[in-house]
Scaffold this active site. Structure first.
Site: not given
Length: 306
Positions: A85, A116
């Site tokens: 963004e 992960e």
């Protein structure tokens, strides 16, 4: 059973929602809303740490460094979202704020949970990004136990980079791995262990502050207006014109013309209109004032033109 994980507050059973499966729909959403309202208060306890992180990021970016998010699952997706963004909102180059998720771009749409647990992937992410002492790496993990994030932070620190942790449990190993650790303790989730809920909300609030406040300090906001937005579509062009009108007092036609004359730079259009300077002079004066519009306009008032 992993004693570390079982002791986390986000893994505990939430007494307030233990009968949520017996609730009416309205009761369900009411319970979730009540739990969500506790999240900003948890974030509030971390404001001094968030401020320290913003100052670290500002110093790094001002000196030409980068801020780099690393995370897994929901945490990683939020980092990528926040980074993506920044170019349209603040006209930052794509490399200035980057987001990496364990499992790569595939993990943005699909659950790739095993990644992960890979410390090697975390190390490779940092190496692949050519992280240096100029950069700041932000590790995002609800539990603080993701090996991918821990290894990325340790590799970043080994390379001399600044390190920030964003976790939603207190007293995690990240405290020892980071220059600043932001740890809003959100408590038990609505659905036990589902950290896409309150934990994700807390992380989003923190990341909002990190990028937004850093960009404000870099001069990419005038008042509360995003004067550095990149008008890449019709909505943003309209917003840019409205911002120019609000700051300068000109009508929409004049704002549209100024935006065109400024090569679609909202900030430059405002600078030209308020200073009366030609484009080249306005650009030079902005550059001399590190792109901070308010400072450049004050220089005009003092008679210090480019």
């Amino acid at each position: 059973m992993n004693q570390y994980l079982s002791a986390l507050s986000t893994e505990k059973v939430n007494d307030a929602t233990k009968d949520i499966d017996l609730c009416s729909t309205l009761e369900m959403v009411t319970l979730m809303n009540q739990q969500d309202m506790t999240v900003p208060l948890a974030v509030q306890t971390q404001l001094p740490q968030i401020a320290r992180a913003v100052d670290m990021l500002h110093a790094a970016l001002r000196a030409g460094g980068r801020m780099i998010y690393v995370g897994a699952g929901t945490s990683g997706r939020l980092g990528v979202l926040d980074a993506s963004e920044c170019p349209p909102t603040f006209s930052t180059p794509p490399e200035m704020v980057q987001g990496f998720i364990a499992g790569g771009d595939t993990a943005l749409r699909n659950a790739v949970e095993g990644c992960e647990d890979s410390a090697q992937l975390g190390i490779e992410t940092v190496r692949g990004a050519n992280v240096s002492e100029r950069d700041v790496v932000i590790g995002i993990t609800a539990s603080g136990s993701a090996a991918y994030v821990q290894a990325a932070l340790q590799e970043a620190r080994r390379r001399g980079a600044g390190t920030i942790g964003v976790v939603t449990n207190a007293g995690t190993p990240l405290v020892q791995m980071c220059d600043v650790c932001i740890e809003p303790d959100v408590g038990p989730e609505v659905i036990t262990g589902s950290t896409r809920l309150k934990s994700g909300t807390a992380q989003k609030l923190v990341l909002n502050m990190l990028t937004t406040c850093t960009m404000i300090k870099l001069g990419k906001v005038y008042g509360n207006l995003m004067v550095d937005l990149h008008p890449s579509n019709r909505k943003l062009h309209d917003r840019a014109r409205r911002i120019i009108c609000a700051v300068t007092g000109v009508d929409e036609a004049a704002a549209a013309q100024a935006l065109q004359d400024a090569g679609d730079s909202t900030k430059l259009a405002i600078m030209m209109l308020k200073s009366g300077l030609a484009r080249e002079q306005a650009e030079q004066l902005l550059a001399q004032n590190d792109g901070v519009l308010r400072r450049a306009l004050e220089a005009v008032q003092r008679g210090q033109t480019a």
